[in-house]
Enzyme design. Structure first.
Site, PDB file in Angstrom:
ATOM      1  N   LYS A  37      -0.684  21.801 -18.089  1.00 50.26           N
ATOM      2  CA  LYS A  37      -0.891  22.995 -17.264  1.00 50.26           C
ATOM      3  C   LYS A  37      -1.443  22.606 -15.891  1.00 50.26           C
ATOM      4  O   LYS A  37      -1.834  21.462 -15.660  1.00 50.26           O
ATOM      5  CB  LYS A  37      -1.873  23.940 -17.968  1.00 50.26           C
ATOM      6  CG  LYS A  37      -3.276  23.355 -18.115  1.00 50.26           C
ATOM      7  CD  LYS A  37      -4.238  24.290 -18.800  1.00 50.26           C
ATOM      8  CE  LYS A  37      -5.633  23.653 -18.864  1.00 50.26           C
ATOM      9  NZ  LYS A  37      -6.630  24.545 -19.461  1.00 50.26           N
ATOM     10  N   ARG A 135     -13.798  33.851 -24.798  1.00 49.72           N
ATOM     11  CA  ARG A 135     -12.791  33.842 -23.747  1.00 49.72           C
ATOM     12  C   ARG A 135     -11.517  34.385 -24.382  1.00 49.72           C
ATOM     13  O   ARG A 135     -11.497  35.514 -24.837  1.00 49.72           O
ATOM     14  CB  ARG A 135     -12.652  32.407 -23.187  1.00 49.72           C
ATOM     15  CG  ARG A 135     -12.148  32.329 -21.769  1.00 49.72           C
ATOM     16  CD  ARG A 135     -12.104  30.906 -21.262  1.00 49.72           C
ATOM     17  NE  ARG A 135     -11.226  30.044 -22.051  1.00 49.72           N
ATOM     18  CZ  ARG A 135     -10.963  28.771 -21.762  1.00 49.72           C
ATOM     19  NH1 ARG A 135     -11.530  28.207 -20.717  1.00 49.72           N
ATOM     20  NH2 ARG A 135     -10.155  28.067 -22.520  1.00 49.72           N
ATOM     21  N   HIS A 167     -10.491  27.406 -29.448  1.00 45.12           N
ATOM     22  CA  HIS A 167     -10.931  26.452 -28.424  1.00 45.12           C
ATOM     23  C   HIS A 167     -12.443  26.327 -28.496  1.00 45.12           C
ATOM     24  O   HIS A 167     -13.148  27.319 -28.701  1.00 45.12           O
ATOM     25  CB  HIS A 167     -10.497  26.953 -27.043  1.00 45.12           C
ATOM     26  CG  HIS A 167     -10.485  25.890 -25.988  1.00 45.12           C
ATOM     27  ND1 HIS A 167      -9.788  24.714 -26.120  1.00 45.12           N
ATOM     28  CD2 HIS A 167     -11.078  25.836 -24.765  1.00 45.12           C
ATOM     29  CE1 HIS A 167      -9.931  23.987 -25.023  1.00 45.12           C
ATOM     30  NE2 HIS A 167     -10.726  24.643 -24.185  1.00 45.12           N
ATOM     31  N   ARG A 223      -4.868  18.743 -28.999  1.00 44.89           N
ATOM     32  CA  ARG A 223      -4.357  19.227 -27.713  1.00 44.89           C
ATOM     33  C   ARG A 223      -5.109  18.592 -26.544  1.00 44.89           C
ATOM     34  O   ARG A 223      -5.774  19.285 -25.768  1.00 44.89           O
ATOM     35  CB  ARG A 223      -4.535  20.738 -27.582  1.00 44.89           C
ATOM     36  CG  ARG A 223      -3.929  21.628 -28.620  1.00 44.89           C
ATOM     37  CD  ARG A 223      -4.097  23.099 -28.199  1.00 44.89           C
ATOM     38  NE  ARG A 223      -5.423  23.432 -27.774  1.00 44.89           N
ATOM     39  CZ  ARG A 223      -6.385  23.926 -28.561  1.00 44.89           C
ATOM     40  NH1 ARG A 223      -6.155  24.133 -29.849  1.00 44.89           N
ATOM     41  NH2 ARG A 223      -7.575  24.212 -28.060  1.00 44.89           N
ATOM     42  N   TYR A 267     -20.212  19.280  11.775  1.00 43.20           N
ATOM     43  CA  TYR A 267     -20.847  20.590  11.957  1.00 43.20           C
ATOM     44  C   TYR A 267     -22.305  20.592  11.494  1.00 43.20           C
ATOM     45  O   TYR A 267     -22.633  20.089  10.413  1.00 43.20           O
ATOM     46  CB  TYR A 267     -20.088  21.654  11.167  1.00 43.20           C
ATOM     47  CG  TYR A 267     -18.732  22.009  11.724  1.00 43.20           C
ATOM     48  CD1 TYR A 267     -18.587  22.448  13.035  1.00 43.20           C
ATOM     49  CD2 TYR A 267     -17.589  21.904  10.927  1.00 43.20           C
ATOM     50  CE1 TYR A 267     -17.337  22.791  13.542  1.00 43.20           C
ATOM     51  CE2 TYR A 267     -16.341  22.245  11.419  1.00 43.20           C
ATOM     52  CZ  TYR A 267     -16.217  22.683  12.728  1.00 43.20           C
ATOM     53  OH  TYR A 267     -14.987  23.004  13.229  1.00 43.20           O
ATOM     54  N   CYS A 314     -15.238  19.015   6.674  1.00 42.19           N
ATOM     55  CA  CYS A 314     -14.644  20.100   7.450  1.00 42.19           C
ATOM     56  C   CYS A 314     -13.340  20.555   6.793  1.00 42.19           C
ATOM     57  O   CYS A 314     -12.917  20.013   5.766  1.00 42.19           O
ATOM     58  CB  CYS A 314     -14.376  19.635   8.872  1.00 42.19           C
ATOM     59  SG  CYS A 314     -15.808  18.886   9.678  1.00 42.19           S
ATOM     60  N   MET A 315     -12.695  21.541   7.367  1.00 46.54           N
ATOM     61  CA  MET A 315     -11.465  22.064   6.787  1.00 46.54           C
ATOM     62  C   MET A 315     -10.368  21.000   6.704  1.00 46.54           C
ATOM     63  O   MET A 315      -9.633  20.932   5.714  1.00 46.54           O
ATOM     64  CB  MET A 315     -10.952  23.258   7.591  1.00 46.54           C
ATOM     65  CG  MET A 315      -9.722  23.909   6.984  1.00 46.54           C
ATOM     66  SD  MET A 315      -9.139  25.335   7.927  1.00 46.54           S
ATOM     67  CE  MET A 315     -10.457  26.507   7.630  1.00 46.54           C
ATOM     68  N   ASP A 316     -10.279  20.140   7.722  1.00 46.80           N
ATOM     69  CA  ASP A 316      -9.166  19.204   7.822  1.00 46.80           C
ATOM     70  C   ASP A 316      -9.588  17.743   7.875  1.00 46.80           C
ATOM     71  O   ASP A 316      -8.722  16.874   7.979  1.00 46.80           O
ATOM     72  CB  ASP A 316      -8.354  19.483   9.095  1.00 46.80           C
ATOM     73  CG  ASP A 316      -8.074  20.961   9.286  1.00 46.80           C
ATOM     74  OD1 ASP A 316      -7.403  21.539   8.426  1.00 46.80           O
ATOM     75  OD2 ASP A 316      -8.554  21.529  10.291  1.00 46.80           O
TER      76      ASP A 316
END
Length: 379
Positions: A37, A135, A167, A223, A267, A314-316
């Site tokens: 998955k 769950r 589970h 599993r 930052y 940072c983001m990138d």
């Protein structure tokens, strides 16, 4: 087509996935469902599935029907279970593609029966009981009604109940008292199903942690998920179980610069070097799955040594302080890998970012290219 090296890559060793599967299959000595998955836990759905099958997996497990259909579209014919099914699920498509499905409630049985009648195919059905994770799964109070509905559907020829499962909540803590309690609830649920005539359904409870540490939970089928990819579900050394990590996350330095002592880095200036130093900028960030919580903490192999990220992710991009090491733009750095060549492991990153390695490998992506090595499942 450009021949320039990738800015950042996830290098996945298919032979490691196959070898891990084989080691786990030998360990348990019974059928093994390899869980692929979430895009193969970030390793790639189809290649991971093929490698696991090459390593001896008897079946495959996915969360949602779309993942199962993608495997079928790629030509994967192995037994396949999809278990995360909500009202209105396209059970007809699943049955037509010979995908086994799981239900948690009587309405789920009813929807599967409707799909079976619409397609003219007998559904291969798993029933999930909630033994204490709170769950998915029918509660013990709901379970007899689910079993009765499935038994009637089986008698009518609409379904074949092939699995009874649950589970564990604490399999990664093998001595935790909830394990025994969940096992007892599971066995009581199996008795209810057997008494209702569902005598041929295979029992499955063991996830990766249980597969390596709890033989009493192996029942008819195991599993494993994360262990297939070579990561220790107990947070230790995977080599203890004959496993090796399949993923190496790496990137190329975008820029280096010499800076004076005391300069603020990234930052918020949460990092400042105490002496003149070289900074190396690495062009991946939280948009690519690098957790911001790794700021100032997670290690990266650069210039022959592990060095913590300097300042905020940072983001990138993020920054490394490489001191006086001979590091230049275009050089390869390794975020995590097997750990056999001095690089950090995903477990080290998980410890640094206060998370689990499951999250790291499953979420990383974005602008990382994926490259495969090895031949398992490809020939």
């Amino acid at each position: 087509m450009s021949s320039a090296p990738a800015r950042a890559e996830l290098v996945v060793d298919l032979d490691a996935i196959a070898a891990n599967t084989a080691a786990l299959r030998e360990r348990v000595g019974r059928p093994l469902m390899a869980v692929v998955k979430a895009d193969g836990y970030g390793h790639g759905l189809v290649p991971s599935a093929r490698a696991a099958l090459a390593g001896g997996a008897d079946a495959l497990g996915v969360a949602v029907v779309e993942e199962a259909l993608a495997l079928r579209a790629a030509g994967v014919t192995a037994p396949l279970l999809a278990w995360l099914n909500a009202p209105g699920e396209d059970f007809a498509a699943a049955l037509t593609a010979d995908v086994e499905v799981s239900v948690n409630a009587t309405w789920g049985v009813e929807e599967v029966v409707a799909a079976a009648r619409a397609t003219g195919r007998t559904a291969r059905l798993h029933l999930k009981v909630d033994t204490g994770l709170s769950r998915g799964g029918a509660t013990p109070d709901e379970w007899p009604a689910v079993v009765a509905a499935a038994a009637k559907a089986a008698a009518d020829g609409d379904v074949e109940v092939v699995g009874l499962w649950s589970h564990l909540a604490y399999a990664d803590a093998p001595t935790h008292p909830t394990i025994g309690r969940q096992k007892a609830v599971f066995e009581e649920a199996v008795t209810v199903a057997r008494d209702a005539g569902l005598r041929d359904a295979r029992r499955h409870l063991a996830n990766s942690a249980a597969t390596v540490a709890l033989p009493e939970t192996w029942y008819d089928l195991v599993r494993p998920g994360i262990a297939i990819y070579g990561l220790d579900p107990l947070g230790g050394d995977p080599a203890a179980y004959g496993l090796r990590p399949a993923m190496t996350a790496e990137a190329r330095v975008m820029l280096t610069k010499r800076v004076p002592a005391g300069v603020g880095v990234s930052y918020g200036h949460t990092y400042s070097p105490s002496t003149e130093t070289t900074l190396a900028i690495v062009p991946v960030g939280y948009a690519d799955g690098i957790p911001r919580a790794a700021s100032n903490r997670a290690p990266v192999l650069a210039g022959g040594a592990q060095r913590p990220i300097a300042g905020r992710v940072c983001m990138d991009q993020f920054v490394l302080d490489v001191g006086d090491a001979d590091v230049h733009a275009g050089d390869r750095v390794v975020l995590w890998g097997p750990g056999t060549d001095g690089e950090p492991t995903a477990q080290q990153w998980a410890d640094a970012a206060d998370t689990i390695h499951y999250e790291l490998v499953a979420r990383i992506g974005g602008r990382f290219a994926r490259r495969y090595t090895g031949t398992a499942g490809t020939v």
